[in-house]
Design an enzyme around this catalytic site. Structure first.
Site, PDB file in Angstrom:
ATOM      1  N   CYS A 164      37.577   7.165  23.748  1.00 19.11           N
ATOM      2  CA  CYS A 164      37.378   6.483  25.034  1.00 19.11           C
ATOM      3  C   CYS A 164      38.117   7.151  26.185  1.00 19.11           C
ATOM      4  CB  CYS A 164      37.774   5.019  24.928  1.00 19.11           C
ATOM      5  SG  CYS A 164      39.398   4.725  24.211  1.00 19.11           S
TER       6      CYS A 164
ATOM      7  N   HIS B  16      41.741   1.185  24.787  1.00 19.42           N
ATOM      8  CA  HIS B  16      40.399   1.336  25.346  1.00 19.42           C
ATOM      9  C   HIS B  16      40.482   1.533  26.850  1.00 19.42           C
ATOM     10  CE1 HIS B  16      36.112   1.260  25.307  1.00 19.42           C
ATOM     11  NE2 HIS B  16      36.033   0.225  26.104  1.00 19.42           N
TER      12      HIS B  16
END
Length: 389
Positions: free
Chosen positions: A100, A182
């Protein structure tokens, strides 16, 4: 059964590894991926009265957050209605775990024409621009250098891959106690602010703007809701603004001064070529300015104003020489500052990505051989200490 950390070299060439949510790491990742002129700056408030003026030009915002369990649970309560991916927004899905950070960099950089990107990224964008988001994601995952660059940013033991000494099977399975990182990005594109989350099927428009310098006003409500959600779920997060790198600003000013120096020298040559006698003892420096850059620099408002000052003194050789001296002095100061800041950045990057694993393993082995390790661990457990590498 005990576990061992993979050496740094093996980690680089292995699967995508987890990276921590640190601004300095994000800066190093952007640079190595070929993004120039940008830096990550931590933002602490989203008040309506704060216009982030002191940050200068903002290319995008990124939430870097840490949570427990499955990050896909972020959207478990939402009903999804399929929509077409907007043609003017570059967006790639995340199709592999731990990618990510790199995905966030690419989703921002490839939607920001103001940013300078390397030839590899330009070719990659051109090659993948018409791919659907999942295929873009697969292309990123299988790119020959993206994974190597991403993994080279990992240095902490908790980021490393772990293998079993005996069986060779993974030492841990994903559960609710697993810590995951994330990234969610917000970028302005053609009058709209888009939320780019690689785990969501498509970009989400969160508002429209008319003032390009304050595009983030259109995203405040969505970003504030995201922040409040993190607080409610007790999720640790960092909000970063992707802004213009001060080094990049210095480089641009250096190019302006080089251009102005060339213009004033041309004017002086027309007045009296003998003025160049003053250059005999002048130290040389690199003039890094192409013809295309000259054309771009000449259009800038501040350069136009300085040319007007030059033209107002066109008949006065002494004043023109003084103007030239001022610009030459500024070039030297800027180039020295750029060199110093680049060196500091390189040192910081080496510290950030240096592999301390061998030292830690050797140190723990020495403690074990001396019979001190068990006692230290017991003491830490008795005192309820967190063991941090």
């Amino acid at each position: 059964m005990s576990s061992i950390l993979l050496p740094h070299e093996q980690r680089i060439h292995g699967p995508w590894v987890k990276l921590q949510s640190e601004p300095k790491l994000f800066n190093a990742l952007m640079y190595d991926l070929g993004v120039r002129g940008a830096q990550a700056t931590e933002v602490f408030v989203l008040d309506d009265i704060d216009n982030f003026h002191e940050l200068g030009e903002i290319y995008g915002f990124v939430y870097l957050f840490r949570m427990m369990g499955d990050v896909k649970s972020l959207y478990k309560s939402e009903e999804y209605t399929p929509v077409d991916n907007p043609k003017n927004v570059y967006f790639a899905n995340q199709v592999v775990d731990n990618a990510c950070a790199t995905l966030a960099v690419l989703n921002i950089a490839l939607n920001s024409p103001q940013l300078e990107i390397g030839d590899d990224l330009k070719e990659f964008k051109e090659f993948t621009k018409d791919f659907p988001p999942p295929v873009k994601g697969f292309t990123i995952t299988n790119h020959p250098s993206f994974r190597l660059i991403h993994n080279s940013m990992s240095r902490h033991p908790e980021e490393a891959l772990v293998v079993e000494e005996a069986s060779g099977k993974p030492s841990a399975t994903v559960d609710e106690s697993v810590e995951v990182y994330h990234y969610i990005a917000y970028v302005p594109v053609d009058g709209e602010v888009w939320q780019l989350d690689g785990l969501y099927p498509h970009p989400v428009s969160v508002g429209k703007y008319s003032d390009k310098q304050r595009w983030y006003d259109a995203a405040r409500d969505a970003m504030r809701a995201r922040t409040q959600g993190f607080y409610a779920e007790q999720i640790n997060f960092v909000l970063l603004a992707i802004t213009k790198d001060p080094i990049f600003i210095k480089k641009m000013r250096t190019k302006e001064c080089i251009y102005l120096k060339r213009v004033v020298e041309s004017v002086l040559d027309e007045l009296n070529g003998e003025w160049r006698a003053v250059l005999l003892n002048e130290p040389k420096f690199v003039e890094d300015l192409t013809e295309d850059e000259e054309m771009e620099v000449a259009k800038r408002d501040n350069v136009t104003k300085e040319i007007e000052v030059l033209n107002s003194n066109r008949g006065d050789a002494n004043k023109l020489i003084q103007l030239r001296t001022n610009w030459v002095d500024e070039i030297r100061v800027l180039q020295k500052a750029i060199k110093r800041e680049n060196k500091l950045k390189q040192i910081e990057k080496e510290r950030q990505t240096f592999d301390y694993g061998p030292f830690i393993r050797e140190y723990l082995s020495v403690l074990h051989e001396r019979g001190e390790l068990k006692e230290l661990l017991k003491k830490a457990d008795d005192e309820d200490c967190d063991i941090v590498f």
